[in-house]
Write a protein that holds these residues in place. Structure first.
Motif, PDB file in Angstrom:
ATOM      1  N   ASN A  25     -17.363  14.805   1.841  1.00  0.00           N
ATOM      2  CA  ASN A  25     -16.564  15.799   2.558  1.00  0.00           C
ATOM      3  C   ASN A  25     -15.085  15.575   2.242  1.00  0.00           C
ATOM      4  N   PHE A  26     -14.219  16.370   2.886  1.00  0.00           N
ATOM      5  CA  PHE A  26     -12.797  16.224   2.604  1.00  0.00           C
ATOM      6  C   PHE A  26     -12.268  14.871   3.054  1.00  0.00           C
ATOM      7  N   LYS A  53      -0.018  18.082   4.807  1.00  0.00           N
ATOM      8  CA  LYS A  53      -1.017  19.053   4.343  1.00  0.00           C
ATOM      9  C   LYS A  53      -2.420  18.450   4.417  1.00  0.00           C
ATOM     10  N   TYR A  54      -2.557  17.209   3.957  1.00  0.00           N
ATOM     11  CA  TYR A  54      -3.860  16.563   3.988  1.00  0.00           C
ATOM     12  C   TYR A  54      -4.337  16.340   5.422  1.00  0.00           C
ATOM     13  N   ASN A  55      -3.435  15.930   6.302  1.00  0.00           N
ATOM     14  CA  ASN A  55      -3.816  15.698   7.692  1.00  0.00           C
ATOM     15  C   ASN A  55      -4.219  16.993   8.381  1.00  0.00           C
ATOM     16  N   ASP A  92     -12.591  18.949  10.988  1.00  0.00           N
ATOM     17  CA  ASP A  92     -13.197  18.613  12.277  1.00  0.00           C
ATOM     18  C   ASP A  92     -13.604  19.874  13.035  1.00  0.00           C
ATOM     19  N   ARG A  93     -12.725  20.855  13.035  1.00  0.00           N
ATOM     20  CA  ARG A  93     -13.026  22.090  13.754  1.00  0.00           C
ATOM     21  C   ARG A  93     -14.241  22.796  13.147  1.00  0.00           C
ATOM     22  N   LEU A  94     -14.305  22.828  11.832  1.00  0.00           N
ATOM     23  CA  LEU A  94     -15.414  23.512  11.172  1.00  0.00           C
ATOM     24  C   LEU A  94     -16.728  22.744  11.316  1.00  0.00           C
ATOM     25  N   LEU A  95     -16.662  21.414  11.230  1.00  0.00           N
ATOM     26  CA  LEU A  95     -17.888  20.612  11.295  1.00  0.00           C
ATOM     27  C   LEU A  95     -18.435  20.496  12.709  1.00  0.00           C
ATOM     28  N   PHE A  96     -17.550  20.364  13.669  1.00  0.00           N
ATOM     29  CA  PHE A  96     -17.976  20.057  15.034  1.00  0.00           C
ATOM     30  C   PHE A  96     -17.690  21.174  16.022  1.00  0.00           C
TER      31      PHE A  96
END
Length: 417
Positions: free
Chosen positions: A174-175, A400-402, A409-413
């Motif tokens: 993952n990212f 940008k990375y953070n 997190d929002r997309l996965l959980f």
């Protein structure tokens, strides 16, 4: 939701020079801000960046851009409902030039970014969700990161002719895994440089500005780091480079003064073919001059089955240049930089055109950045395949990375923040 006030502001970027910030005030009392970056290696086809000139701050002030925001643009938008796309089109009309030479691309982009943020806020959406909505996409994806490890040419002044040496982790889940791998590569390279009694200063884009003897020495160091990280952590990677070849091209002779040799386009292509045989290179950016369409077509024909061929200065995030490149079969990927064109709406048009014709898209930072993380949301909302945000150092790069970690997190959980 109506706009109550639009404020322009001169702030300072990561290189310590002025840049433009825009703040939009909404009638519910909320505000949004946006800040624009600036490039060092600038293509001739990029939209015009408005600077003050004169003696103040080495002529790089942006008070004219601020004045354009408050005196020319704001009167058209204050009191109106936010509509980012329509307002971008209005700004393009107000400027009235192909390359934004009236108001300045930096002026327009600051307002455009703020308007997109404002409308996302009004719609109670994340910025990346709103961008996906504008593109009529029902899904999004996170980009694959290209981490800047070693800098040369205009980004470091250290004798290297290749401008960026990048690593791309492979085989990560993952990212977050990709970012952690990038951190490991960066820190292990730092340890190795210290062991070799070499300096560990970082350049504008967060990679190491090491005084290598030549490009080959830099590649060999990357191979050594790849071997170290493979044995210690089980990590794998491939390489990417940005040559920025236009910096070495002489229009009068039609030759490149590269690595102390005079090479024509065929000579440059031969050089890349040799590199590909010796090193695990996945991507080459700006391998030839920005106007050498014939050379680009030949390079693409010869190398497209081996590597990704990226056009940056060649395309300049401009749909007309991208369309011509598609017609001429030049490159396989388009680098996307919003400040090359001036508005987010035009940026999205460039992304859509590229993707519709099977070209990969890479969202990119600039050499002189701010802490604004807009391009992270842009990469996800437009489902761009890759992102370049710099090395694993300097807060304007890590911002940008953070932000991408938060989005993941929002997309996965399905977090609700």
């Amino acid at each position: 939701m109506k706009i109550m006030h639009i404020l322009g502001r001169e702030i300072f970027d990561s290189s310590g020079f002025p840049t433009v910030q825009c703040q939009v005030f909404l009638e519910n009392g909320l505000t949004v801000t946006a800040s624009v970056p600036s490039g060092k290696s600038i293509g001739s086809a990029e939209a015009y960046e408005l600077r003050d000139g004169g003696s103040r701050l080495f002529g790089r002030g942006v008070t004219k851009a601020v004045d354009n925001i408050e005196r020319i643009i704001a009167p058209y938008f204050v009191g109106k409902e936010v509509n980012a796309v329509d307002m971008d089109l209005k700004m393009i009309e107000l400027d009235g030039t192909v390359n934004k030479t009236t108001l300045g691309a930096n002026t327009l982009l600051a307002v455009s970014m703020a308007l997109y943020r404002a409308e996302a806020l009004i719609e109670k959406m994340e910025l990346y969700e709103f961008i996906a909505l504008i593109l009529d996409s029902d899904s999004v994806r996170l980009p694959y990161p290209f981490f800047n490890l070693i800098n040369g040419a205009k980004h470091a002044d250290n004798g290297l002719t290749i401008q960026e040496f990048m690593i791309i982790p492979v085989g990560v889940p993952n990212f977050r895994g990709a970012l952690e791998a990038g951190i490991v590569f960066f820190q292990e390279l730092k340890l190795l440089l210290k062991k070799l009694n070499m300096p560990v200063e970082v350049s504008d884009e967060g990679g190491f500005a090491v005084g290598f003897e030549n490009n080959i020495q830099a590649f060999d160091i990357l191979l050594e780091i790849s071997d170290i990280t493979s044995k210690k952590y089980g990590l794998s990677c491939v390489f990417g480079i940005d040559v920025a070849a236009s910096n070495y091209f002489d229009k009068n002779t039609g030759l490149y003064l590269f690595n102390n040799d005079f090479l024509n386009a065929d000579g440059m292509i031969d050089y890349y073919q040799d590199l590909i045989k010796k090193y695990p290179i996945y991507s080459i950016e700006d391998g030839l001059d920005e106007q050498d369409w014939i050379g680009w077509a030949k390079m693409t024909r010869l190398l497209e089955n081996q590597i990704q061929i990226v056009g940056d200065d060649l395309f300049a995030t401009n749909i007309f240049r991208i369309a011509y490149g598609i017609e001429q079969k030049c490159a396989t990927s388009v680098l996307i930089k919003p400040n090359q064109i001036g508005t987010i709406t035009e940026t999205l048009q460039a992304i859509k055109l590229s993707k519709d014709h099977g070209y990969n898209t890479i969202i990119s930072h600039r050499a002189s950045e701010t802490e604004d993380s807009f391009i992270a949301d842009l990469s996800v909302g437009s489902s761009c395949e890759q992102i370049k945000a710099g090395g694993c150092s300097r807060s304007e790069r890590l911002a940008k990375y953070n932000r991408l970690l938060c989005i993941e997190d929002r997309l996965l959980f399905n977090f609700e923040f």
